[in-house]
Motif scaffolding. Structure first.
Motif, mmCIF file in Angstrom:
data_model
loop_
_atom_site.group_PDB
_atom_site.id
_atom_site.type_symbol
_atom_site.label_atom_id
_atom_site.label_comp_id
_atom_site.label_asym_id
_atom_site.label_seq_id
_atom_site.Cartn_x
_atom_site.Cartn_y
_atom_site.Cartn_z
ATOM 1 N N THR A 43 -0.322 -0.507 -12.418
ATOM 2 C CA THR A 43 -1.045 -1.624 -13.039
ATOM 3 C C THR A 43 -1.878 -2.404 -12.039
ATOM 4 O O THR A 43 -2.741 -3.199 -12.406
ATOM 5 C CB THR A 43 -0.040 -2.599 -13.658
ATOM 6 O OG1 THR A 43 0.857 -3.003 -12.618
ATOM 7 C CG2 THR A 43 0.709 -1.967 -14.796
ATOM 8 N N ASP A 96 5.179 4.779 5.839
ATOM 9 C CA ASP A 96 5.047 6.136 5.269
ATOM 10 C C ASP A 96 3.990 6.918 6.012
ATOM 11 O O ASP A 96 3.265 6.368 6.848
ATOM 12 C CB ASP A 96 4.708 6.057 3.772
ATOM 13 C CG ASP A 96 3.383 5.373 3.496
ATOM 14 O OD1 ASP A 96 2.345 5.808 4.077
ATOM 15 O OD2 ASP A 96 3.353 4.373 2.722
ATOM 16 N N LEU A 147 1.907 -5.321 -5.815
ATOM 17 C CA LEU A 147 1.764 -6.034 -4.542
ATOM 18 C C LEU A 147 1.445 -7.511 -4.768
ATOM 19 O O LEU A 147 1.866 -8.370 -3.992
ATOM 20 C CB LEU A 147 0.666 -5.387 -3.679
ATOM 21 C CG LEU A 147 1.058 -4.035 -3.043
ATOM 22 C CD1 LEU A 147 -0.117 -3.440 -2.293
ATOM 23 C CD2 LEU A 147 2.252 -4.206 -2.110
ATOM 24 N N GLN A 201 -6.497 -2.160 -7.398
ATOM 25 C CA GLN A 201 -6.058 -0.915 -6.777
ATOM 26 C C GLN A 201 -7.202 -0.436 -5.903
ATOM 27 O O GLN A 201 -8.355 -0.813 -6.108
ATOM 28 C CB GLN A 201 -5.778 0.142 -7.853
ATOM 29 C CG GLN A 201 -4.640 -0.260 -8.776
ATOM 30 C CD GLN A 201 -4.469 0.701 -9.936
ATOM 31 O OE1 GLN A 201 -5.449 1.090 -10.574
ATOM 32 N NE2 GLN A 201 -3.234 1.084 -10.217
ATOM 33 N N ASN A 224 5.857 2.470 -3.852
ATOM 34 C CA ASN A 224 4.469 2.752 -3.461
ATOM 35 C C ASN A 224 4.421 3.817 -2.372
ATOM 36 O O ASN A 224 3.591 4.730 -2.402
ATOM 37 C CB ASN A 224 3.781 1.490 -2.950
ATOM 38 C CG ASN A 224 3.262 0.622 -4.103
ATOM 39 O OD1 ASN A 224 3.292 1.052 -5.270
ATOM 40 N ND2 ASN A 224 2.817 -0.575 -3.796
ATOM 41 N N LYS A 254 4.986 7.039 -3.801
ATOM 42 C CA LYS A 254 3.907 7.438 -4.699
ATOM 43 C C LYS A 254 2.695 7.931 -3.923
ATOM 44 O O LYS A 254 2.040 8.898 -4.290
ATOM 45 C CB LYS A 254 3.521 6.242 -5.587
ATOM 46 C CG LYS A 254 2.478 6.577 -6.632
ATOM 47 C CD LYS A 254 2.477 5.606 -7.815
ATOM 48 C CE LYS A 254 1.996 4.231 -7.436
ATOM 49 N NZ LYS A 254 1.786 3.371 -8.616
ATOM 50 N N PHE A 255 2.378 7.274 -2.786
ATOM 51 C CA PHE A 255 1.130 7.607 -2.086
ATOM 52 C C PHE A 255 1.346 8.511 -0.866
ATOM 53 O O PHE A 255 0.476 8.623 -0.009
ATOM 54 C CB PHE A 255 0.411 6.318 -1.657
ATOM 55 C CG PHE A 255 -0.048 5.493 -2.854
ATOM 56 C CD1 PHE A 255 -1.143 5.919 -3.616
ATOM 57 C CD2 PHE A 255 0.620 4.335 -3.237
ATOM 58 C CE1 PHE A 255 -1.546 5.180 -4.722
ATOM 59 C CE2 PHE A 255 0.207 3.615 -4.344
ATOM 60 C CZ PHE A 255 -0.880 4.021 -5.103
#
Ligand code: ADP
Length: 723
Positions: A683, A652, A687, A671, A623, A626-627
């Motif tokens: 999906t 991050d 989490l 999400q 994650n 990804k973000f």
């Protein structure tokens, strides 16, 4: 008539009027006796014996009282002589006139030449008599000092003349001598009387000369101002001091106003106590003694004490009066400030005091209409009957009576039901002095009682409704419980179905991926470029589908409680390194710097499910990569041996998550951006699975993030996972 001698005279030897008989009278009586009556009596008896004058009386002039008094007598009644007294005021009276005659005056009983009005006839019982003046000197013009009154007319024989002479001289001599002695006796008597008088006065009295020397003092003054040598030292000193104080006071008095009373403090010589006197001095002038000062000392010690006591009592009285007044004012204030009517009546039931609310019920103005007047009278009658009940002892012997009275408002004629509470006020001796009555308006209480009844019935109704609603609720609950059981069964069936379906999906999908992989590896020969590209798409989508299926499978397994735990001992630092190695292609693709910050010193070895911890860390790092578009990612391991707890946090510098989405993103399939045009794939199960796994390990995941400020997900687990 009894013939008695006036005095008992010693009898002389019988003698004729011879020189020796004359000598005998002189020797035996006149020379040795100074008693007038005795000498006169002896002389008259001598006359009877020696001159034949059997009845005679000696009268003597008392100049002071201006009377002719009986002195002695023979041949007459003693009491007639002793009681005889004749006024000298009338010079025409024969007896009075006889005094100024030189020779004897003949007096006749009844009408006489001397106009005797009865003096000699009183003494001699009537008949003629002779009055011979007694004159000591030879001078015939001199008034006689007495009379010799003889019964019958007699001739002035030498014996009678001699006796008259010697008796006159003897009387004169005794009188002369007697007056001196008498004077001295009188003076002594007066002096004694004077001292008796001044000594009987309880106040000290002093006469002093102008120099302050004591001339006369009464007994009380002597006690204060005189002390003999034999008396005690203390007493003498006290007397000395008193004299000094008195002299000082006297000199002051002389300087100031002499007759004004002043106070003088002296010492009581007997006990040394203070004595307060009031001194009243006045100056007296005596032709012989000169000027003197008479001082009268009045003991005002007790008076002063009493005055002070009275003053003190008066002050106390005033204080008590003020207190009583204040108390009365306070009482009035209290009574007036009470909203309920209060009435105070005396023992006869007459009103003595009432407050303003009571006045509204029991008084009426002169100008009020008839109705108001009648209402007040009716109120009065009701109240009086209630009070007389208490005074007559009705309603028990107690000192308090309660009762209800129906009164009316004189202004509005509105009925006012009141509760009357009356109490007797008794004196210390139990006598009734007043009755205090408080009237309490019952309208509010009655209204409250009515409202209470209403409320009670409403409450009863409500209670019934609640009971039926509760029964309804219980029915609904039971229904819900059954539905919940049914739902649970349905959910379990769904999970079971999903698990089965995933398994069913995975088998053909794995076959598809396997064949695709073989084709791409050139097992079927070299592939043209466009076929290779299409095969690569099949491979990529197939893997994505597999991930989704795996995640769904995980969820359903956890939900169905079919996720087995495999507890082993492992090092968290190793896990981090393994994850980084596994995700290396993704890290490289992201072009981000991933910094591991491993636990220092001893290696963080824990007892937990290694595979599940790793799965969580993979998910968190995926994650983060990804973000995050720029910056870097840090993976930190921490271990606190004392708490037997370890944590791995992934930080991050990515897009961050707004606080309102912090809870939402841990829910299944959720999400932050769940719009169809969302930018990031996924999906929404990652989490949700991580949280369930962490909880299964006995730990939790905490998020700290803000929109645009990067995120930190921290997994905390116990060093010893629950079995
Ligand atoms: P997905 O498969 O969609 O990533 P996840 O459950 O892993 O599902 O994440 C749910 C959502 O949480 C993501 O879609 C994203 O919106 C948000 N999210 C998770 N991790 C991060 C992160 N490191 N930075 C920003 N947003 C994140």
């Amino acid at each position: 008539m009894t013939q008695l001698s006036v005095r008992s005279v010693p009898r002389a030897p019988a003698a004729t009027a011879t020189p020796s008989s004359r000598l005998e009278l002189l020797e035996y009586y006149l020379a040795h006796h100074d008693d007038l009556a005795l000498c006169a009596q002896a002389s008259l008896e001598w006359l009877a014996r020696h001159a034949g004058v059997k009845r005679s009386i000696c009268l003597i002039v008392d100049a002071e009282s201006s009377l002719l008094a009986g002195l002695a007598g023979t041949g007459v009644r003693t009491e007639d002589v002793e009681l005889f007294s004749w006024p000298l005021s009338d010079p025409r009276d024969p007896l009075v006139a006889a005094l100024s005659h030189t020779g004897p005056t003949a007096l006749r009983g009844g009408r006489t030449n001397g106009e005797d009005r009865g003096a000699s006839s009183t003494l001699f019982g009537g008949g003629s008599s002779t009055a011979i003046p007694l004159r000591p000197g030879r001078a015939s013009d001199e008034t006689a000092i007495g009379l010799l009154l003889v019964k019958a007319a007699i001739v002035l024989t030498p014996d009678v003349a001699w006796l008259v002479t010697v008796l006159s001289q003897k009387i004169d001599q005794i009188r002369g001598r007697g007056s001196l002695a008498e004077e001295a006796r009188r003076l002594r008597r007066e002096r004694a009387l004077f001292f008796t008088i001044i000594n009987s006065v309880t106040d000290p009295i002093l006469l002093t000369d102008t120099e302050g020397r004591l001339i006369v003092a009464n007994a009380r003054a002597e006690k204060l101002f005189a002390a003999s040598e034999e008396e005690s030292e203390g007493r003498r000193r006290a007397v000395e001091l008193n004299n000094m104080l008195f002299s000082a006071a006297l000199s002051r008095t002389a300087v100031e106003t002499p007759s004004e009373a002043r106070e003088l403090l002296l010492v009581d010589p007997s006990d040394g106590s203070d004595l307060l006197f009031e001194v009243l001095s006045s100056t007296v002038e005596d032709p012989r003694e000169g000027t003197g000062i008479v001082s009268v000392l009045r003991n005002i010690t007790d008076l002063r004490r009493a005055t002070e006591q009275i003053e003190e009592n008066y002050q106390k009285l005033r204080v008590a009066e003020a207190a009583a007044r204040a108390e009365r004012d306070r009482l009035n204030l209290i009574i007036d400030s009470v909203a309920d009517p209060i009435i105070v009546t005396d023992q006869g039931g007459a009103t003595v005091l009432m407050n303003a609310p009571a006045e509204e019920l029991f008084t009426v103005s002169m100008t009020a209409d008839d109705t108001a007047q009648r209402t007040v009278q009716a109120n009065d009658a009701h109240f009086s009957s209630f009070i007389s009940g208490l005074l007559l002892g009705e309603g028990g012997p107690g000192e308090i009576r309660r009762g209800e009275i129906g009164l009316m408002n004189p202004q509005t004629s509105e009925p006012i039901p009141v509760e009357a509470i009356a109490g007797k006020v008794l004196t210390e001796t139990g006598e009734l002095t007043a009755v205090v009555t408080i009237l309490h308006d019952r309208r509010e209480a009655l209204e409250r009682a009515r409202l209470y009844e209403q409320l009670k019935s409403a409450s009863d109704e409500l209670q019934m409704r609640v009971q039926s609603a509760t029964a309804e609720l219980a029915t609904q609950n039971e229904l819900l419980r059954r539905q919940a059981i049914e739902l649970e069964q349905a959910s379990r069936l769904k999970s079971q179905f999903l698990a089965n379906m995933s398994h069913e999906f995975r088998t053909p999908l794995n076959a598809i991926l396997g064949y695709t992989h073989m084709l791409l590896q050139g097992v079927g020969g070299e592939l043209p470029a466009n076929v290779r590209r299409q095969l690569q798409r099949i491979d990529s989508n197939g893997r994505h589908l597999l991930t989704i299926i795996n995640e769904i499978l995980d969820i359903t397994r956890i939900e169905a409680g079919k996720m087995p735990m495999q507890i082993t001992e492992f090092d968290l630092n190793e896990i981090v390194q393994e994850v980084m190695t596994e995700l290396d292609p993704v890290i490289t693709r992201s072009r981000l710097a991933v910094m591991p910050r491993l636990a220092a010193a001893s290696s963080p070895v824990v007892q937990s499910d290694r595979q599940k911890v790793k799965q969580i860390v993979v998910n968190l790092l995926s994650n983060a990569l990804k973000f995050t578009h720029q910056g870097g990612v840090e993976i930190a391991v921490e271990y606190v041996p004392e708490e037997r707890a370890a944590s791995i946090s992934v930080t991050d510098t990515g897009i961050g998550i707004a606080p309102e989405h912090h809870d939402k993103i841990f829910e299944d399939f959720r999400q932050v951006d769940d719009s169809p045009s969302r930018q990031y794939g996924g999906t929404g199960l990652g989490l949700a699975i991580c949280r369930r796994l962490a909880s299964a390990l006995g730990g939790r995941i905490v998020l700290r993030s803000n929109l645009g400020e990067g995120s930190t997900f921290t997994l905390t687990i116990p060093a010893d996972a629950p079995q």
